[in-house]
Write a protein that holds these residues in place. Structure first.
Motif, PDB file in Angstrom:
ATOM      1  N   MET A   1       0.833  -1.202   0.000  1.00 30.18           N
ATOM      2  CA  MET A   1       0.000   0.000   0.000  1.00 30.18           C
ATOM      3  C   MET A   1       0.874   1.261   0.000  1.00 30.18           C
ATOM      4  O   MET A   1       1.984   1.263   0.539  1.00 30.18           O
ATOM      5  CB  MET A   1      -0.912   0.002   1.227  1.00 30.18           C
ATOM      6  CG  MET A   1      -2.062  -0.993   1.132  1.00 30.18           C
ATOM      7  SD  MET A   1      -3.252  -0.495  -0.135  1.00 30.18           S
ATOM      8  CE  MET A   1      -4.389  -1.884  -0.057  1.00 30.18           C
ATOM      9  N   ALA A   2       0.351   2.306  -0.597  1.00 29.73           N
ATOM     10  CA  ALA A   2       1.082   3.566  -0.681  1.00 29.73           C
ATOM     11  C   ALA A   2       1.181   4.219   0.691  1.00 29.73           C
ATOM     12  O   ALA A   2       0.300   4.048   1.542  1.00 29.73           O
ATOM     13  CB  ALA A   2       0.378   4.508  -1.653  1.00 29.73           C
ATOM     14  N   GLN A  14      -7.391  10.463  -5.325  1.00 32.31           N
ATOM     15  CA  GLN A  14      -6.787   9.712  -6.429  1.00 32.31           C
ATOM     16  C   GLN A  14      -6.387   8.306  -5.981  1.00 32.31           C
ATOM     17  O   GLN A  14      -6.612   7.324  -6.703  1.00 32.31           O
ATOM     18  CB  GLN A  14      -5.580  10.475  -6.959  1.00 32.31           C
ATOM     19  CG  GLN A  14      -5.923  11.791  -7.641  1.00 32.31           C
ATOM     20  CD  GLN A  14      -4.722  12.693  -7.813  1.00 32.31           C
ATOM     21  OE1 GLN A  14      -3.567  12.243  -7.746  1.00 32.31           O
ATOM     22  NE2 GLN A  14      -4.959  13.979  -8.024  1.00 32.31           N
ATOM     23  N   ALA A  15      -5.804   8.202  -4.782  1.00 33.29           N
ATOM     24  CA  ALA A  15      -5.390   6.894  -4.283  1.00 33.29           C
ATOM     25  C   ALA A  15      -6.590   5.982  -4.044  1.00 33.29           C
ATOM     26  O   ALA A  15      -6.551   4.781  -4.352  1.00 33.29           O
ATOM     27  CB  ALA A  15      -4.586   7.054  -2.991  1.00 33.29           C
ATOM     28  N   ILE A  16      -7.661   6.550  -3.514  1.00 31.33           N
ATOM     29  CA  ILE A  16      -8.860   5.752  -3.233  1.00 31.33           C
ATOM     30  C   ILE A  16      -9.553   5.340  -4.518  1.00 31.33           C
ATOM     31  O   ILE A  16     -10.066   4.211  -4.636  1.00 31.33           O
ATOM     32  CB  ILE A  16      -9.804   6.532  -2.298  1.00 31.33           C
ATOM     33  CG1 ILE A  16      -9.184   6.578  -0.893  1.00 31.33           C
ATOM     34  CG2 ILE A  16     -11.197   5.917  -2.255  1.00 31.33           C
ATOM     35  CD1 ILE A  16      -9.817   7.565   0.043  1.00 31.33           C
ATOM     36  N   ASN A  22     -10.111  -1.789  -1.894  1.00 31.36           N
ATOM     37  CA  ASN A  22      -9.176  -2.052  -0.794  1.00 31.36           C
ATOM     38  C   ASN A  22      -9.012  -0.839   0.113  1.00 31.36           C
ATOM     39  O   ASN A  22      -7.975  -0.664   0.738  1.00 31.36           O
ATOM     40  CB  ASN A  22      -7.807  -2.455  -1.358  1.00 31.36           C
ATOM     41  CG  ASN A  22      -7.850  -3.751  -2.129  1.00 31.36           C
ATOM     42  OD1 ASN A  22      -8.385  -4.740  -1.655  1.00 31.36           O
ATOM     43  ND2 ASN A  22      -7.308  -3.720  -3.336  1.00 31.36           N
ATOM     44  N   VAL A  23     -10.050   0.001   0.156  1.00 29.97           N
ATOM     45  CA  VAL A  23      -9.910   1.241   0.915  1.00 29.97           C
ATOM     46  C   VAL A  23      -9.734   0.972   2.399  1.00 29.97           C
ATOM     47  O   VAL A  23      -9.012   1.703   3.092  1.00 29.97           O
ATOM     48  CB  VAL A  23     -11.106   2.176   0.652  1.00 29.97           C
ATOM     49  CG1 VAL A  23     -12.399   1.605   1.183  1.00 29.97           C
ATOM     50  CG2 VAL A  23     -10.849   3.561   1.232  1.00 29.97           C
ATOM     51  N   PRO A  69     -17.762  12.733  -2.349  1.00 31.46           N
ATOM     52  CA  PRO A  69     -16.477  13.322  -2.749  1.00 31.46           C
ATOM     53  C   PRO A  69     -15.353  13.088  -1.754  1.00 31.46           C
ATOM     54  O   PRO A  69     -14.174  13.220  -2.115  1.00 31.46           O
ATOM     55  CB  PRO A  69     -16.798  14.811  -2.883  1.00 31.46           C
ATOM     56  CG  PRO A  69     -18.007  15.024  -2.018  1.00 31.46           C
ATOM     57  CD  PRO A  69     -18.796  13.759  -2.132  1.00 31.46           C
ATOM     58  N   LEU A  70     -15.682  12.772  -0.499  1.00 25.71           N
ATOM     59  CA  LEU A  70     -14.640  12.534   0.512  1.00 25.71           C
ATOM     60  C   LEU A  70     -14.537  11.054   0.873  1.00 25.71           C
ATOM     61  O   LEU A  70     -13.952  10.707   1.909  1.00 25.71           O
ATOM     62  CB  LEU A  70     -14.938  13.352   1.779  1.00 25.71           C
ATOM     63  CG  LEU A  70     -14.992  14.871   1.613  1.00 25.71           C
ATOM     64  CD1 LEU A  70     -15.286  15.545   2.953  1.00 25.71           C
ATOM     65  CD2 LEU A  70     -13.694  15.418   1.024  1.00 25.71           C
TER      66      LEU A  70
END
Length: 600
Positions: A1-2, A14-16, A22-23, A69-70
């Motif tokens: 994971m980042a 962007q990552a999500i 896999n959030v 959005p969040l």
């Protein structure tokens, strides 16, 4: 994971988006990198709490991601703000109570998909600008642990500055959402009172409190505030936006500055302020010194008069148990018992008089700019002089809520000793968007690293999204800049956005017998692209503007070259029968200019 430490909201998004399935793993890995021994936190979320929040949102997000959005983005809240199932302490363990439901603002952020991962430390009962008055320990400055973090929202500012969350909620009565931002090189958005609901927030001074937002960028703070805000009928002091304020400052803003500033012999702070003024001038700002007497007088009222009794009301019976309170906090709040109702009314009359003077002074400029704090002190300093040095921090913040101003604390050129030194912009109530628009351009101009993360300032979108409190209008003729009716826009606080063109589907006509001369524009498949200007006008002033438009003109919708549709001038077809087709000139300026040249 980042590794997600130090990421902005957009970087989290962007990552999500790349890892939506896999959030939980992404968030859990991030949570495991945090430690409860970090005294910026009072409590961190458990793995179960994180999973429950994600599981409740994920199916909805997968079906309609635009509504969340969040989604998956972690955030923190100051521990005087309720979250369902979490204890609220206000940094006083003796009053800890498990909340039955989320504060309204927290609920709105969760509804937008955000994931609460912790509650943060604060000066007890939000009484202080220092970050040291807590039984959970003093929160250190993110750049130099010998110095204070600022308070009372110390923990929220610290976790944002270090990139542990991209945004956090604080509260602000005397500057608690701004001073910690200034001391930690982050953004502190202090909204207009009543925009963000106080339902579910333990009050300090109910008449003068507001939730605040900490973030690494103005764009992030603005998005969060917009999602968290809105009228709440449960909150007796909630207000609806009257939609009368400008969307942005004028193109070459005039900012007031105090005519006489104090820095308490802190030369590094004064030099940093001068560097900030230089950067403002470079950006095209005109600085206008104003008499600051009323501001200083109003700032003194918050703690040196009956207003402190609001804090006495808030803590209630706890005041009778000094052993449960921080000694300095108890001393300050107990002073509220010394004032009578007569003195309280006199204090309100004085507040109103000084606030009116402040509003009158600010009516002549776009906004006021001040040092966020005139100085900073070490933890050791605060132990020696806890009240005097705290008072210094509030020199340019204490008057804000008493005068009903909006405010935005911004990173600014650093001090020579390597510590941050922020500036704060202030304007009348509901000018929040205009402050944010200027603040984002200021951040882009300075391009300072984000908080204490060392990360470079990212590329940002060209402009903030158009707010629901403004109407974008395309003007084509006598309302253009420099034309005779432009004042009908500017006197209503409309602001110029851009010069552009319509889609290539319009014809332009010079109307007959109009004073001043006016064009008419009509949609035509065989037309051309016509030059227009876009202006944003406050929604509440739009009706006044339309009411002044004479026949045969009116307001409809125009298509722009890039596919956008905006409100704009249209013309009754009958008026075009005796009009002159000037489409070939592609714009009213070219037609008027040609006539004037020919006349000469």
């Amino acid at each position: 994971m980042a590794v997600m430490t130090g990421k902005t909201v957009s970087e989290w998004q962007q990552a999500i988006a790349r890892n939506s399935d896999n959030v939980f793993a992404l968030l859990n890995d991030h949570l495991q990198s945090l430690t409860a021994q970090d005294n910026a936190w009072i409590v961190l979320a458990s793995e179960t709490q994180v999973r429950e929040q994600i599981d409740a949102l994920l199916p909805h997000y997968q079906q309609q991601p635009e509504r969340y959005p969040l989604f998956g983005i972690p955030f923190a809240i100051k521990d005087n703000v309720d979250a369902a199932g979490w204890p609220t302490t206000a940094a006083c363990p003796a009053i800890a109570t498990v909340a039955e439901r989320d504060a309204i603002a927290v609920a709105k952020l969760k509804a937008a998909g955000a994931i609460l991962i912790g509650k943060t430390n604060l000066d007890q009962f939000a009484t202080g600008l220092v970050g040291t008055r807590s039984p959970y320990g003093a929160v250190a400055n993110a750049f130099n642990p010998d110095y204070v973090s600022g308070g009372s929202s110390s923990g929220s500012a610290s976790v944002v500055a270090r990139g542990l969350v991209p945004f956090a909620l604080g509260t602000d009565t005397a500057g608690s959402g701004r001073v910690p931002a200034g001391f930690n090189n982050i953004v502190g958005l202090k909204p207009t009172k009543g925009w963000l609901s106080a339902t579910g927030v333990f009050p300090a001074c109910r008449l003068n409190d507001t939730l605040s937002v900490f973030a690494l960028t103005v764009d992030d703070a603005w998005q969060v505030a917009t999602l968290a805000g809105g009228f709440d009928s449960e909150d007796a002091y909630s207000r609806s936006n009257p939609a009368t304020a400008p969307a942005t400052f004028s193109q070459n803003p005039v900012l007031a500055i105090p005519d006489a500033l104090v820095f308490f012999d802190d030369s590094a702070a004064e030099q940093a302020w001068q560097a900030a003024l230089g950067a403002l001038r470079e950006s095209g700002v005109t600085l206008k010194p104003i008499d600051f007497t009323a501001f200083y007088q109003l700032a003194e009222q918050l703690y040196q008069g009956p207003w402190v009794a609001e804090r006495t009301v808030a803590v209630g019976d706890t005041l009778n148990h000094p052993e449960q309170m921080d000694p300095t906090v108890h001393t300050i709040i107990a002073a509220g018992l010394n004032y009578s109702a007569v003195e309280a009314f006199k204090a309100e009359y004085l507040r109103a008089e000084l606030a009116r003077k402040i509003q009158t002074a600010l009516a002549e400029v776009d906004a006021l700019v001040v040092p966020t704090s005139p100085t900073i002190h070490t933890l050791a300093d605060m132990a020696r002089e806890p009240i005097r040095f705290n008072s210094q921090f509030g020199t340019y913040t204490n008057f804000t809520n008493l005068a009903d101003l909006s405010a935005l604390a911004l990173p600014a050129p650093f001090r020579a000793d390597g510590l941050p030194a922020g500036i704060t912009l202030l304007a009348p109530a509901w000018h929040d968007r205009a402050l944010a628009d200027f603040g984002r351009r200021w951040q882009q101009q300075l391009a300072l690293p984000l908080g204490a993360t060392g990360h470079a300032f990212p590329a940002i979108s060209p402009s903030l999204p158009l707010s629901e409190h403004h109407v974008r209008v395309a003007v084509v003729g006598a309302h253009l800049r420099g034309m005779p009716l432009n004042f009908q826009l500017t006197q209503r606080d409309a602001v110029f956005v851009e010069a552009t063109e319509t889609a290539a589907r319009y014809r332009l006509f010079a109307l007959a017998n109009t004073q001043p001369p006016k064009p008419g524009i009509a949609r035509d498949a065989d037309g051309a692209a016509i030059q227009v200007e876009l202006w944003d006008i406050p929604l509440a002033r739009f009706g006044e503007f339309v009411a002044e438009i004479p026949a045969p003109l009116g307001i409809g919708s125009l298509e722009l070259a890039d596919g956008r549709w905006v409100k704009g001038f249209i013309c009754e077809p009958a008026a075009l029968n005796d009009a002159t087709d000037i489409t070939e000139f592609k714009g009213w300026r070219h037609w008027v200019g040609r006539k004037e040249t020919h006349h000469v």
